[in-house]
Scaffold this active site. Structure first.
Site, short mmCIF file in Angstrom:
data_model
loop_
_atom_site.label_atom_id
_atom_site.label_comp_id
_atom_site.label_asym_id
_atom_site.label_seq_id
_atom_site.Cartn_x
_atom_site.Cartn_y
_atom_site.Cartn_z
N ASP A 17 -23.64 -84.02 -21.27
CA ASP A 17 -23.85 -83.25 -22.50
C ASP A 17 -22.51 -83.00 -23.17
O ASP A 17 -21.69 -82.21 -22.69
CB ASP A 17 -24.53 -81.92 -22.16
CG ASP A 17 -24.97 -81.13 -23.38
OD1 ASP A 17 -24.46 -81.40 -24.48
OD2 ASP A 17 -25.83 -80.24 -23.22
N HIS A 61 -27.55 -84.07 -24.41
CA HIS A 61 -27.89 -82.68 -24.68
C HIS A 61 -29.39 -82.39 -24.66
O HIS A 61 -29.83 -81.42 -24.04
CB HIS A 61 -27.30 -82.26 -26.02
CG HIS A 61 -27.52 -80.81 -26.35
ND1 HIS A 61 -27.15 -79.79 -25.51
CD2 HIS A 61 -28.10 -80.21 -27.43
CE1 HIS A 61 -27.47 -78.63 -26.05
NE2 HIS A 61 -28.05 -78.86 -27.21
N SER A 106 -30.72 -74.99 -25.68
CA SER A 106 -29.45 -74.89 -26.40
C SER A 106 -29.24 -73.47 -26.92
O SER A 106 -29.23 -72.52 -26.16
CB SER A 106 -29.41 -75.95 -27.52
OG SER A 106 -28.11 -76.11 -28.03
#
Length: 266
Positions: free
Chosen positions: A211, A241, A104
């Site tokens: 996601d 995610h 991320s």
């Protein structure tokens, strides 16, 4: 696993290592926005079983590290903090290959790390990276006042236990985004886009197809702008995610291990 601290750009940073006897390589984990490296115990232990001594650090303003909560004014400073960790890992494991794994926001940091210090790395894994553009950042910065925008735990994984643990974790930031951090995220993505390709460095890009937190389309476009000759990609249908915490996490970590073995020539 053991812990130590070192001085970063905003004060003391809380670092961890998961060492093994006679490691084949070093893995450095780079966590995402609002979380902390302690949430990567499963990943670290899995890579331990693959022969890696594993290192990680809570970014400034995250977890147990110093700094105002989730306040980051320049992500190149965070890259510099991470560089100190990588150097420490190299000193403790001289001559071993180094694999950087970023998730991320941590994937964004890892991508920038490649552009600034890529010669030190043997391979990189990017999981759902914030790269290219992140609509959340753009929309919040366009507002005069930033509204309350905590991350929805349901977007993390199809496993409800993951979201529940996240929601109850006192080391996770459950507050709002801060404007300087949003501006720094936007600037970091600009720098990456302008910073050149990954070149010949082996990079594995992974993303969950479902996601909703860091949507795959913009991230894929960001990767396309900087991908190199040895950049590979894999998408997981239905995955949200946090693919390292998803219901198919065993498959994801098996893909990571296979990629690393390919790079190391095993």
């Amino acid at each position: 696993m053991d812990t130590w601290t070192y001085e970063g750009h905003a004060g003391e940073l809380a670092a961890r290592r998961w060492p093994v006897d006679q490691p084949r390589y070093v893995a450095v984990l780079c966590h995402g926005y609002g979380e902390h490296i302690g949430r990567y115990e499963w990943v670290a232990q899995t890579l331990n079983g693959h022969g890696a001594s594993v290192y990680g650090v809570d970014h400034a303003g995250h977890g147990r590290s110093a700094g105002e909560g989730v306040l980051i004014r320049d992500f190149d400073d965070v890259v510099a903090d991470l560089h100190l960790l990588v150097q420490a890992a190299e000193e403790e494991n001289p001559g071993l290959p180094v694999v950087l794994v970023g998730h991320s926001m941590g994937g964004m940091i890892a991508a920038r790390y490649v552009q600034l210090h890529g010669e030190e790395l043997t391979a990189v894994v990017l999981s759902g990276p914030v790269i290219g553009r992140w609509a959340t950042v753009d929309s919040l910065l366009a507002m005069e006042e930033i509204p309350s925008t905590p991350i929805d735990p349901a977007t993390l994984s199809r496993d409800p236990a993951v979201g529940a643990a996240y929601a109850e974790d006192p080391l996770v930031w459950h507050g709002d985004f801060k404007r300087p951090t949003l501006e720094a995220l936007q600037e970091a993505m600009r720098r990456i886009a302008a910073g050149g390709s990954f070149g010949q460095l082996p990079v594995l890009y992974l993303h969950g197809e479902d996601d909703q937190l860091v949507p795959i389309g913009a991230s894929q476009a960001g990767i396309s702008a900087v991908r190199g000759a040895r950049t590979e990609a894999k998408v997981y249908p239905g995955a949200r995610h946090e693919i390292f915490n998803e219901t198919n996490k065993d498959e994801v970590l098996a893909d990571v291990r296979e990629f690393i073995d390919g790079v190391l020539g095993v």
